[in-house]
Structure formats: C-alpha cells, structure tokens
Write a protein that holds these residues in place. Structure first.
Motif, short mmCIF file in Angstrom:
data_model
loop_
_atom_site.label_atom_id
_atom_site.label_comp_id
_atom_site.label_asym_id
_atom_site.label_seq_id
_atom_site.Cartn_x
_atom_site.Cartn_y
_atom_site.Cartn_z
N ALA A 95 -2.26 -38.59 -21.71
CA ALA A 95 -1.53 -37.82 -22.72
C ALA A 95 -1.73 -36.32 -22.49
O ALA A 95 -2.71 -35.90 -21.87
N SER A 96 -0.79 -35.53 -23.00
CA SER A 96 -0.88 -34.07 -22.85
C SER A 96 -2.01 -33.52 -23.72
O SER A 96 -2.52 -34.20 -24.61
N VAL A 97 -2.36 -32.27 -23.43
CA VAL A 97 -3.37 -31.58 -24.23
C VAL A 97 -2.97 -31.61 -25.70
O VAL A 97 -3.76 -31.96 -26.58
N ILE A 137 -5.58 -24.59 -33.07
CA ILE A 137 -6.72 -25.08 -32.27
C ILE A 137 -6.56 -24.69 -30.80
O ILE A 137 -7.52 -24.24 -30.16
N ILE A 138 -5.35 -24.84 -30.27
CA ILE A 138 -5.10 -24.45 -28.87
C ILE A 138 -5.39 -22.96 -28.70
O ILE A 138 -5.95 -22.53 -27.69
N GLY A 139 -5.05 -22.17 -29.70
CA GLY A 139 -5.32 -20.73 -29.66
C GLY A 139 -6.81 -20.44 -29.64
O GLY A 139 -7.27 -19.59 -28.86
N ILE A 140 -7.59 -21.14 -30.45
CA ILE A 140 -9.03 -20.89 -30.50
C ILE A 140 -9.66 -21.13 -29.13
O ILE A 140 -10.45 -20.33 -28.64
N VAL A 141 -9.31 -22.24 -28.49
CA VAL A 141 -9.95 -22.55 -27.21
C VAL A 141 -9.22 -21.91 -26.02
O VAL A 141 -9.66 -22.03 -24.88
N GLY A 142 -8.10 -21.22 -26.30
CA GLY A 142 -7.40 -20.50 -25.23
C GLY A 142 -6.76 -21.42 -24.21
O GLY A 142 -6.84 -21.17 -23.01
N ALA A 145 -1.73 -22.17 -21.98
CA ALA A 145 -1.03 -22.41 -20.71
C ALA A 145 -1.06 -23.88 -20.28
O ALA A 145 -0.33 -24.27 -19.38
N TRP A 146 -1.91 -24.67 -20.92
CA TRP A 146 -2.08 -26.08 -20.49
C TRP A 146 -1.63 -27.07 -21.56
O TRP A 146 -1.93 -28.25 -21.47
N ARG A 147 -0.92 -26.61 -22.57
CA ARG A 147 -0.66 -27.51 -23.70
C ARG A 147 0.15 -28.74 -23.30
O ARG A 147 -0.02 -29.81 -23.90
N HIS A 148 1.01 -28.62 -22.29
CA HIS A 148 1.81 -29.79 -21.88
C HIS A 148 1.21 -30.53 -20.68
O HIS A 148 1.77 -31.50 -20.21
N ALA A 149 0.07 -30.02 -20.20
CA ALA A 149 -0.55 -30.68 -19.03
C ALA A 149 -1.19 -32.00 -19.44
O ALA A 149 -1.70 -32.14 -20.56
N ALA A 151 -4.04 -34.54 -19.77
CA ALA A 151 -5.47 -34.27 -19.88
C ALA A 151 -6.21 -34.68 -18.61
O ALA A 151 -7.11 -33.97 -18.14
N GLY A 152 -5.81 -35.82 -18.03
CA GLY A 152 -6.51 -36.35 -16.86
C GLY A 152 -6.37 -35.48 -15.62
O GLY A 152 -7.16 -35.61 -14.68
N THR A 153 -5.37 -34.57 -15.61
CA THR A 153 -5.16 -33.74 -14.42
C THR A 153 -5.86 -32.38 -14.54
O THR A 153 -5.82 -31.59 -13.61
N LEU A 154 -6.48 -32.12 -15.68
CA LEU A 154 -7.11 -30.80 -15.90
C LEU A 154 -8.38 -30.66 -15.07
O LEU A 154 -9.09 -31.64 -14.83
N ALA A 155 -8.64 -29.43 -14.64
CA ALA A 155 -9.92 -29.14 -13.99
C ALA A 155 -11.06 -29.43 -14.98
O ALA A 155 -10.86 -29.42 -16.20
N TYR A 156 -12.24 -29.69 -14.43
CA TYR A 156 -13.37 -30.14 -15.26
C TYR A 156 -13.68 -29.20 -16.43
O TYR A 156 -13.86 -29.64 -17.57
N GLY A 157 -13.67 -27.90 -16.15
CA GLY A 157 -13.98 -26.92 -17.20
C GLY A 157 -12.98 -26.99 -18.34
O GLY A 157 -13.33 -26.84 -19.53
N LEU A 158 -11.71 -27.25 -18.00
CA LEU A 158 -10.67 -27.34 -19.03
C LEU A 158 -10.79 -28.64 -19.81
O LEU A 158 -10.52 -28.69 -21.01
N GLN A 159 -11.23 -29.71 -19.14
CA GLN A 159 -11.45 -30.98 -19.85
C GLN A 159 -12.54 -30.79 -20.90
O GLN A 159 -12.47 -31.32 -22.01
N LYS A 160 -13.57 -30.02 -20.54
CA LYS A 160 -14.64 -29.78 -21.51
C LYS A 160 -14.15 -28.94 -22.68
O LYS A 160 -14.54 -29.15 -23.82
#
Ligand SMILES: Nc1ncnc2c1ncn2[C@@H]1O[C@H](COP(=O)(O)OP(=O)(O)O)[C@@H](O)[C@H]1O
Ligand SMILES: [Mg+2]
Length: 260
Positions: A95-97, A137-142, A145-149, A151-160
């Motif tokens: 699923a997306s972010v 919430i997306i704004g707080i964590v910045g 740019a990844w809201r439609h990405a 989740a499984g394809t995100l770099a590790y730091g973004l997954q965290k």
C-alpha cells in the motif's frame, strides 16, 4: 506541581526463572525526552513491552496521565494516549504511504468498529477530516514527496519514518520509541534528531527513547535511565552520566558505545 505524565513503579517482568526487568522505577515529565539505555539484553525492550501492554508485568505498576494502565491491552493503552512506534515490517508493503497512514487512522474514525469497540472519545475524526489528518501527519514527518509511493519500495530510512508516522496517527501524547536510529546513516540520524526535537517542541510530544546511538541520546535527552541486567543502575542528565563511574564501566565504556 503537576505529576509526571508516565510513572513506572517497581516494574518487574520475569520469563520463567529469568528476571528480565527487576523493580524498575522512573518517571517522565510531560514535554521531556527521556532515554532508556543499557547493553544488549539489559531489559529495555521488555520494559517497553510491559509499559505498552504487549506483555503483562509480573509485578509493579504503570501510571499514565494519572491512570493505572498496568496490564491493560495495547489498544486500550494507545487509547489513553501512550503509543509505540512500529518497526518498518509492520507497514502494509503493497500500500502507498498515505494508505498506510489512513489504515492507522481507522480507530479514530467516528462510528467505526474499532472506535466503538474501544469507546475512544478523544481526537475523533469525521470521515471528511481524514484527508486533512493524513496531510498533517505526512507534513510532520516530511514525507510529502513519497505519499503515493508503495511502502515496500521505500528506502530503509523512509520506512522508519513511516513507522513514526503510523505511531503519530493515534494522536498520542507520549511515544515509546525502540531504537529508531538503528540502521540509519549519518544524515538520516541527523534528520531523526531534528524530528524528535520538533515533535517535542512543536507538537507537545513526550518521548521515551531506547537507543544505542549514544550521540543522539546525549544530544537530545533531558534525562537518561541506565539499565543493566534488568536493574536501574543510574539515572540523571547526560552530563551527570558521562562522569558516573558505574555507567562508564557498565555501559559507556563497552564496545557497543565505541561503535555507535
Ligand atoms: N519473550 C521472551 N522470552 C524469554 N526471554 C526473553 C523474552 N524477551 C526477552 N527475553 C530475555 O530477557 C532479557 C532482556 O531482553 P530485552 O528486553 O530484549 O533486552 P534489550 O532490549 O535491552 O536488549 C534477555 O536475556 C532476553 O533473552
Ligand atoms: Mg531491545
């Protein structure tokens, strides 16, 4: 004087004959970032699990916001406003972010089955407010740019980061974070430090932080509790602990620290 937001009193958790946490007492004032440190196997995660309701305590009490939450289920404890950040593996990888955050908001949607079940009444959302809350919430964590990405394809730091966003979706007043810097590179560690400060300073968040990365702990924690073999051996400001011989010997001088 207002009482501390979190009070842990004589907490113990045994696994058969092993006392993973022994007679642990400490408190966290509202608006503080408190560190919980100690070598591997010290009982930090077990302490988190008993505080957040994943494991019932063998003995002792946990008082949050003046209410005894000892031994309550995690969903009830979250409803009280005490949330835990999740590891990246708890996201829905396909699923997306924004969908992941939306799923995490379900328990706050007015009239939804989880909300009725938990009888949660604070921070309820009407179905027309979900989009706005996802944006917040997306704004707080910045992560705009990844809201439609996926989740499984995100770099590790973004997954965290997404894990933190999911924790924030419960609109907690306090977050328990278990090693949020593990596996992050230098720049991601700096970003995490900024995010934790921002959560405290701009979003009224109180944080209990388990972390091996000593530079982060020393930089942002007002107070630190040191666990060794399930027991609290010291508590104080970073400045006090740096020169505490028992802490230096038991922990700060250990290889964990040298490599952190
Ligand atoms: N579910 C469990 N069953 C049995 N022993 C456990 C369990 N969880 C943790 N332990 C033991 O409790 C001790 C503390 O572990 P843990 O809380 O994970 O430490 P830390 O997070 O500080 O590294 C360790 O000796 C560990 O092996
Ligand atoms: Mg642990």
């Amino acid at each position: 004087m207002t009482p501390p937001l979190l009070q842990v009193k004589g907490l113990a958790r045994h696994f058969g004959g092993l006392a993973a946490v022994k007679d642990l007492s400490f408190s966290v004032e509202k608006g503080q970032i408190v560190g919980l440190i100690g070598p591997n196997g010290a009982g930090k995660t077990t302490a988190f699990n008993t505080i957040s309701g994943v494991l019932p305590p063998t003995r002792g009490r946990v008082v949050f916001n003046g209410q005894d939450i000892s031994g309550q289920r995690p969903s009830i404890i979250v409803a009280h406003g005490l949330a835990r950040t999740f590891q990246s593996t708890t996201t829905y990888a396909d699923a997306s972010v924004e969908k992941n955050i939306e799923y995490a908001l379900l328990s706050r949607i007015r009239g939804s089955a989880p909300q009725r079940l938990m009888r949660r009444s604070s921070h309820l959302l009407g179905s027309d407010q979900i989009g706005e809350e996802i944006n917040r919430i997306i704004g707080i964590v910045g992560m705009q740019a990844w809201r439609h990405a996926e989740a499984g394809t995100l770099a590790y730091g973004l997954q965290k980061k997404l894990g933190i966003a999911i924790g924030l979706a419960a609109r907690p007043s306090m977050l328990l974070m278990d090693e949020p810097a593990a596996g992050l590179n230098h720049e991601e560690c700096n970003e995490l430090t900024r995010l934790l400060r921002q959560l405290r300073d701009e979003h009224d968040m109180t944080i209990l932080l388990v972390e091996h990365h000593m530079a982060i702990v020393m930089e942002i924690c007002e107070r630190i509790v040191v666990l060794v073999h399930g027991e609290k051996i010291a508590e104080g400001t970073p400045e006090e602990l740096r020169v505490n011989p028992a802490v230096v010997e038991a922990y700060l001088g250990a290889p964990d620290y040298a490599h952190a």
